[in-house]
Design a protein around this motif. Sequence first.
Motif, PDB file in Angstrom:
ATOM      1  N   THR A   1      91.985  35.547   9.576  1.00 39.40           N
ATOM      2  CA  THR A   1      92.425  36.764  10.341  1.00 39.40           C
ATOM      3  C   THR A   1      91.326  37.167  11.223  1.00 39.40           C
ATOM      4  O   THR A   1      90.117  36.359  11.408  1.00 39.40           O
ATOM      5  N   PRO A   2      91.594  37.916  12.375  1.00 42.15           N
ATOM      6  CA  PRO A   2      90.536  38.340  13.260  1.00 42.15           C
ATOM      7  C   PRO A   2      89.310  38.778  12.641  1.00 42.15           C
ATOM      8  O   PRO A   2      88.100  38.435  13.087  1.00 42.15           O
ATOM      9  N   ALA A   3      89.344  39.600  11.594  1.00 41.53           N
ATOM     10  CA  ALA A   3      88.215  40.055  10.860  1.00 41.53           C
ATOM     11  C   ALA A   3      87.454  38.907  10.203  1.00 41.53           C
ATOM     12  O   ALA A   3      86.150  38.873  10.141  1.00 41.53           O
ATOM     13  N   LEU A   4      88.279  37.859   9.716  1.00 40.10           N
ATOM     14  CA  LEU A   4      87.560  36.826   9.201  1.00 40.10           C
ATOM     15  C   LEU A   4      86.842  35.773  10.062  1.00 40.10           C
ATOM     16  O   LEU A   4      85.756  35.202   9.901  1.00 40.10           O
ATOM     17  N   ARG A   5      87.652  35.945  11.380  1.00 38.67           N
ATOM     18  CA  ARG A   5      87.127  35.093  12.374  1.00 38.67           C
ATOM     19  C   ARG A   5      85.527  35.682  12.666  1.00 38.67           C
ATOM     20  O   ARG A   5      84.732  35.009  12.847  1.00 38.67           O
ATOM     21  N   GLU A   6      85.353  36.742  12.814  1.00 41.91           N
ATOM     22  CA  GLU A   6      84.297  37.816  13.332  1.00 41.91           C
ATOM     23  C   GLU A   6      83.206  37.420  12.180  1.00 41.91           C
ATOM     24  O   GLU A   6      81.687  37.172  12.415  1.00 41.91           O
ATOM     25  N   ILE A   7      83.296  37.293  10.835  1.00 42.75           N
ATOM     26  CA  ILE A   7      82.636  36.734   9.866  1.00 42.75           C
ATOM     27  C   ILE A   7      82.200  35.367   9.960  1.00 42.75           C
ATOM     28  O   ILE A   7      80.846  35.206   9.866  1.00 42.75           O
ATOM     29  N   VAL A   8      82.968  34.505  10.263  1.00 44.62           N
ATOM     30  CA  VAL A   8      82.722  33.189  10.507  1.00 44.62           C
ATOM     31  C   VAL A   8      81.772  33.271  11.672  1.00 44.62           C
ATOM     32  O   VAL A   8      80.745  32.276  11.658  1.00 44.62           O
ATOM     33  N   ILE A   9      81.939  33.648  12.658  1.00 40.11           N
ATOM     34  CA  ILE A   9      81.304  33.589  13.974  1.00 40.11           C
ATOM     35  C   ILE A   9      79.780  34.262  13.580  1.00 40.11           C
ATOM     36  O   ILE A   9      78.705  33.523  13.841  1.00 40.11           O
ATOM     37  N   ASP A  10      79.603  35.170  12.836  1.00 36.36           N
ATOM     38  CA  ASP A  10      78.524  35.804  12.620  1.00 36.36           C
ATOM     39  C   ASP A  10      77.648  35.028  11.511  1.00 36.36           C
ATOM     40  O   ASP A  10      76.386  34.470  11.930  1.00 36.36           O
TER      41      ASP A  10
ATOM     42  N   ILE B   1      81.926  23.795   6.841  1.00 35.07           N
ATOM     43  CA  ILE B   1      81.367  24.265   5.758  1.00 35.07           C
ATOM     44  C   ILE B   1      80.962  25.690   5.813  1.00 35.07           C
ATOM     45  O   ILE B   1      81.481  26.362   4.724  1.00 35.07           O
ATOM     46  N   ILE B   2      80.689  26.351   6.729  1.00 34.62           N
ATOM     47  CA  ILE B   2      80.591  27.693   7.235  1.00 34.62           C
ATOM     48  C   ILE B   2      81.907  28.493   7.027  1.00 34.62           C
ATOM     49  O   ILE B   2      82.099  29.347   6.152  1.00 34.62           O
ATOM     50  N   THR B   3      82.917  27.957   7.504  1.00 31.97           N
ATOM     51  CA  THR B   3      84.287  28.483   7.458  1.00 31.97           C
ATOM     52  C   THR B   3      84.832  28.474   5.788  1.00 31.97           C
ATOM     53  O   THR B   3      85.258  29.369   5.324  1.00 31.97           O
ATOM     54  N   LEU B   4      84.605  27.372   5.231  1.00 30.37           N
ATOM     55  CA  LEU B   4      84.998  27.271   3.750  1.00 30.37           C
ATOM     56  C   LEU B   4      84.222  28.063   3.066  1.00 30.37           C
ATOM     57  O   LEU B   4      84.842  28.826   2.194  1.00 30.37           O
TER      58      LEU B   4
END
Length: 152
Positions: free
Chosen positions: A95-104, A121-124
């Motif tokens: 989701t866009p919210a998860l995208r922002e956490i992955v970017i952070d 690995i970060i995304t996982l």
Amino acid sequence: MFDVLVYLFENYYTPDACPSTDVLTKRLVAAGFEHEDISDAIGWLYGLAETTEQSGELSDMSATSTRVYANFEQLHLGPEAIGFLCFLENSGAITPALREIVIDRAMATPDAPVSLEHFKIITLMVLWSQEAEVDHLVLEELLTDDGAKLLH
């Protein structure tokens, strides 16, 4: 640090299954990891927990939101990571919210640009920490790097 994160993913079904920091550190040392890698991974995971806690306001983001990357984000993430993130979002894996956490969390690493292997690995780990349902094909994509398995 990334080897420690992969080890946690392989050995603990959920983040709640992880023991306390002291016990986990002892187990990681016994598994042969260096103290610096353990410290970096635990610090990164604490940052993940903080980001997740603060992400409540992100849940209101529209599924059709568009992300514009700042120059420093483009330089740190690199085109491969940004392209892969777009793929995950367009496929509905995040989701866009998860995208922002992955970017952070990607921005919290010293790598610049972040390698695709490390970005996966970060995304996982973000998906693992959220206990998110992941499509099998997307999971397979996260676990491979040009045909080579990321997991041990």
